[in-house]
Design a protein around this motif. Sequence first.
Motif, mmCIF file in Angstrom:
data_model
loop_
_atom_site.group_PDB
_atom_site.id
_atom_site.type_symbol
_atom_site.label_atom_id
_atom_site.label_comp_id
_atom_site.label_asym_id
_atom_site.label_seq_id
_atom_site.Cartn_x
_atom_site.Cartn_y
_atom_site.Cartn_z
ATOM 1 N N GLU A 74 0.815 -1.218 0.000
ATOM 2 C CA GLU A 74 0.000 0.000 0.000
ATOM 3 C C GLU A 74 0.848 1.268 0.000
ATOM 4 N N GLU A 75 2.085 1.157 0.456
ATOM 5 C CA GLU A 75 2.963 2.329 0.477
ATOM 6 C C GLU A 75 3.413 2.748 -0.918
ATOM 7 N N LEU A 76 3.207 1.887 -1.923
ATOM 8 C CA LEU A 76 3.560 2.266 -3.292
ATOM 9 C C LEU A 76 2.754 3.457 -3.777
ATOM 10 N N ALA A 77 1.638 3.740 -3.122
ATOM 11 C CA ALA A 77 0.858 4.920 -3.489
ATOM 12 C C ALA A 77 1.653 6.204 -3.259
ATOM 13 N N GLY A 78 2.736 6.103 -2.519
ATOM 14 C CA GLY A 78 3.537 7.285 -2.256
ATOM 15 C C GLY A 78 4.685 7.483 -3.222
ATOM 16 N N CYS A 79 4.693 6.780 -4.351
ATOM 17 C CA CYS A 79 5.791 6.965 -5.310
ATOM 18 C C CYS A 79 5.250 6.925 -6.734
ATOM 19 N N GLU A 80 6.107 7.228 -7.678
ATOM 20 C CA GLU A 80 5.769 7.143 -9.100
ATOM 21 C C GLU A 80 6.558 5.994 -9.707
ATOM 22 N N LEU A 81 5.854 5.068 -10.346
ATOM 23 C CA LEU A 81 6.502 3.907 -10.939
ATOM 24 C C LEU A 81 6.852 4.172 -12.403
ATOM 25 N N ILE A 82 8.084 3.842 -12.743
ATOM 26 C CA ILE A 82 8.504 3.923 -14.139
ATOM 27 C C ILE A 82 7.842 2.787 -14.910
ATOM 28 N N GLY A 83 7.205 3.123 -16.022
ATOM 29 C CA GLY A 83 6.474 2.133 -16.802
ATOM 30 C C GLY A 83 7.215 1.715 -18.057
ATOM 31 N N VAL A 84 6.584 0.831 -18.796
ATOM 32 C CA VAL A 84 7.152 0.285 -20.028
ATOM 33 C C VAL A 84 6.379 0.831 -21.210
ATOM 34 N N ASP A 85 7.098 1.185 -22.240
ATOM 35 C CA ASP A 85 6.491 1.722 -23.453
ATOM 36 C C ASP A 85 5.921 0.596 -24.301
ATOM 37 N N SER A 86 5.089 0.944 -25.286
ATOM 38 C CA SER A 86 4.593 -0.036 -26.252
ATOM 39 C C SER A 86 5.751 -0.401 -27.198
ATOM 40 N N PRO A 87 5.644 -1.542 -27.913
ATOM 41 C CA PRO A 87 4.456 -2.338 -28.199
ATOM 42 C C PRO A 87 4.108 -3.411 -27.183
#
Length: 303
Positions: free
Chosen positions: A187-200
């Motif tokens: 639940e503490e992940l709500a306090g950060c920004e996660l780097i995501g993966v681009d398409s495809p």
Amino acid sequence: MSGLEMRELECFLVLAEELHFGRTGERLYISQSRVSQLLRALESRIGARLVERTSRRVRLTPLGERFLAGLRPAYDGLRAAVDDARTSARDVDGSLRIGFQGAVNDHVMSAMALFERRHPRCAAELVEVPLRDPFGALRRGEADLAVVLTPVLEDDLVVGAVFSRQPQTLAVSAGHAFASHSFLQAEELAGCELIGVDSPAPAYWRSAVAPAATPQGRPIGTGPRVGTLQEALTLVAAGRGAMLLCEPTAEYHGRRALTFVPVTGLPDSTLGLVWHRDRETARVRAFARALAEAGPIEEHPAG
């Protein structure tokens, strides 16, 4: 072509060469009466006589001659295609290209060593698969199989095994507020920004790598999207966001500017051995067996 039997065609072709029911039976290891039965069945399907038989000789009718002229090259082509496919299916020579993401773990390395001991004429080669395109190399024929993060829900791909179940960690910069934590609750992940993966990479797969919400539904911030793992780690080190990684990947990519904090309450990370449904070969099956024997494999549900 409805109901047409290959044995009938084969019998007709041999009879056309021998022009003798007894010799045809000998070549096909069947009785003379069986030759007659197969010929009658074929003529019944076609609707006309193909062979004339008298007490003195056997010869093709004009229709039989035309049928033979059209059938022979088609049958030879089909036979060659089947023989080629059979040879390819049994062939464990040459090379096997194995795609991987980020790093190759010990389980896969052990499987490669076992595979090459069993099949010394086939070399296992590694092909790096970009984070943003986990399945593209398989579809383009650049890899024969790949080890990728699960889930894999692609209709044209087969998941042969799921393995390497590992707890997840959060990669943050050394100066991040979470860097001093010994562990984090999901639940503490709500306090950060996660780097995501681009398409495809498909949306469901990107969501597994960087979920948009905690297990209880609290939104998680969205960081920049990347194409490779190295890009992501560089952004993490620069304080541009955080990233979820399994423990072995975190250990492999450890560096002074990064801190990896264990996260509880999230599903474990798993890897899957994947190949294209239309390109399964003896080499692919042999490596799948080696992987199963090199370490624990989890059952993957059918479909």
